[in-house]
Design an enzyme around this catalytic site. Structure first.
Site, short mmCIF file in Angstrom:
data_model
loop_
_atom_site.label_atom_id
_atom_site.label_comp_id
_atom_site.label_asym_id
_atom_site.label_seq_id
_atom_site.Cartn_x
_atom_site.Cartn_y
_atom_site.Cartn_z
N ASP A 110 96.79 60.86 50.34
CA ASP A 110 97.42 62.13 49.99
C ASP A 110 97.98 62.10 48.56
O ASP A 110 99.09 62.57 48.30
CB ASP A 110 98.56 62.44 50.97
CG ASP A 110 98.08 62.49 52.41
OD1 ASP A 110 96.90 62.79 52.63
OD2 ASP A 110 98.90 62.23 53.32
N ASP A 131 100.85 59.09 47.89
CA ASP A 131 101.65 60.21 47.37
C ASP A 131 101.97 60.05 45.88
O ASP A 131 103.11 60.18 45.46
CB ASP A 131 102.95 60.36 48.17
CG ASP A 131 102.71 60.83 49.60
OD1 ASP A 131 101.55 60.85 50.02
OD2 ASP A 131 103.69 61.17 50.28
#
Length: 367
Positions: free
Chosen positions: A222, A195
């Protein structure tokens, strides 16, 4: 497999490629007039006090302030015109927050080098907060930008949380979070693991347009995610191994609202020192289990290394990527592949509606 167009062909502004000052290194756009809202914009006070045109940050005390946050704090709320925060070379270990009430900030290095100024911290989602609880993913950001009309240039944003450290289960650790509209990130680096770069909007019903140009974006899970309508142009997407030395992860996790644009990766390259066929290009993030979302990621005219799987999209949390909007167009490299049911490709006609100008919706981040 070709995608069925979601909307009819329409007239649009001329493509911005080649005319953008960012793409040619000529500098960033001047701030819009205080009365201009633009699509999805938020109104600001009509007659606030203006900040100094330039504020200098230097660790050695030779500037106006020694921390970036102190310089941000010096900008008056609802500042009506552009203010530049020029940061001299050095490593600034701090968290920085630019609230929604402080638009038109240009955060830039005093040099042209991307690595001369580093803003770094190590909060993770599960890091305990001094007052109790934990930071959560969005709260872990080293730099958080909630204001509209923000620009950053020639800076390195880092979250150096050590995933191998014990005691913290939620290891998401954001380097840079944006939640405003008309955001420009030029010649920046965003470095982390899980992230890394959160490109968001103020809320699901708000537009958050982001133009990322000539960036270095690094991570493994991600690491480009959120609900912004974001263009990632001429950028290096760098895949890194997990803290335990294993390869495997996902580049993008869009959380796009229905009817809005998601992520457009264009004219870039995706590579890294990881195992062959170990990374997905992305997966659909239905944040909070929201089935009304319609995540979108388009990867086009981009060089893909052999690290990318032959089936580059995958499901997430019970939501199928095939129910959302994922496609490629004219990618190259060992990680590219022909159209199939597992690898949708835009047709030439469809690709004409998936250009930078379509994503920015009339906003031109040029000088």
């Amino acid at each position: 497999m070709a995608l069925t167009p979601r909307r009819p062909r329409r007239r649009r502004p001329a493509p911005l490629i080649g005319s953008l000052a960012l793409a040619t290194g000529l500098g960033l756009a001047a701030a819009p007039a205080s009365g201009w809202l633009g699509e999805g914009g938020r109104a600001h006070a009509a007659t606030p006090a203006a900040a100094a045109a330039t504020i200098v940050v230097a660790k050695d005390g030779s500037g106006d302030y020694t921390t970036v946050q102190a310089a941000v704090d010096a900008v008056p709320a609802n500042n009506p015109s552009a203010v530049t925060i020029s940061v001299k070379p050095g490593t600034y270990r701090e968290t920085v927050k630019i609230p929604a009430s402080k638009p038109h900030i240009r955060l830039v290095s005093s040099t042209s080098g991307r690595n001369d100024v580093t803003i770094v911290y190590n909060n993770a989602s599960g890091t305990p907060k001094p007052g109790g609880g934990t930071y959560g993913t969005s709260g872990s950001a080293t730099v958080a930008v909630e204001a509209d009309d923000f620009q950053a240039r020639n800076l390195r944003f880092v979250n150096d949380f050590d995933e191998a450290a014990g005691g913290i289960t939620d290891k998401q650790a954001v380097a840079l979070r944006t939640a405003g509209d008309r955001i420009v990130l030029d010649n920046i680096a965003a470095i982390g693991d899980q992230d890394t770069l959160l490109l968001d909007s103020a809320s699901k019903d708000k537009t958050g347009r982001v133009y990322v140009n000539n960036a270095w974006i690094q991570g493994n899970v991600d690491f480009v995610f959120g609900r912004a309508s974001a263009v990632i142009n001429k950028s290096a997407i760098r895949l890194v191994k997990r803290y335990d030395g294993s390869s495997g992860g996902y580049v993008a996790a869009p959380s796009t609202a229905a009817g809005k644009k998601g992520f457009l990766f264009i004219n870039s390259d995706v590579t890294g020192d990881v195992s062959s066929r170990s990374f997905y290009l992305g997966r659909p993030w239905h944040a909070g289990g929201d089935a009304s979302l319609d995540p979108q990621a388009i990867v086009r005219n981009t060089d893909l290394s052999a690290a990318i799987k032959t089936t580059p999209w995958t499901d997430m949390s019970g939501f199928s990527w095939k129910d959302d909007r994922f496609a490629e167009y004219k990618n190259t490299g060992a990680g590219s592949g022909a159209a199939s049911t597992d690898r949708p490709q835009l047709t030439d006609a469809q690709a004409a509606d998936y250009e930078i100008a379509d994503w920015l919706g009339g906003w031109q981040p040029s000088s």
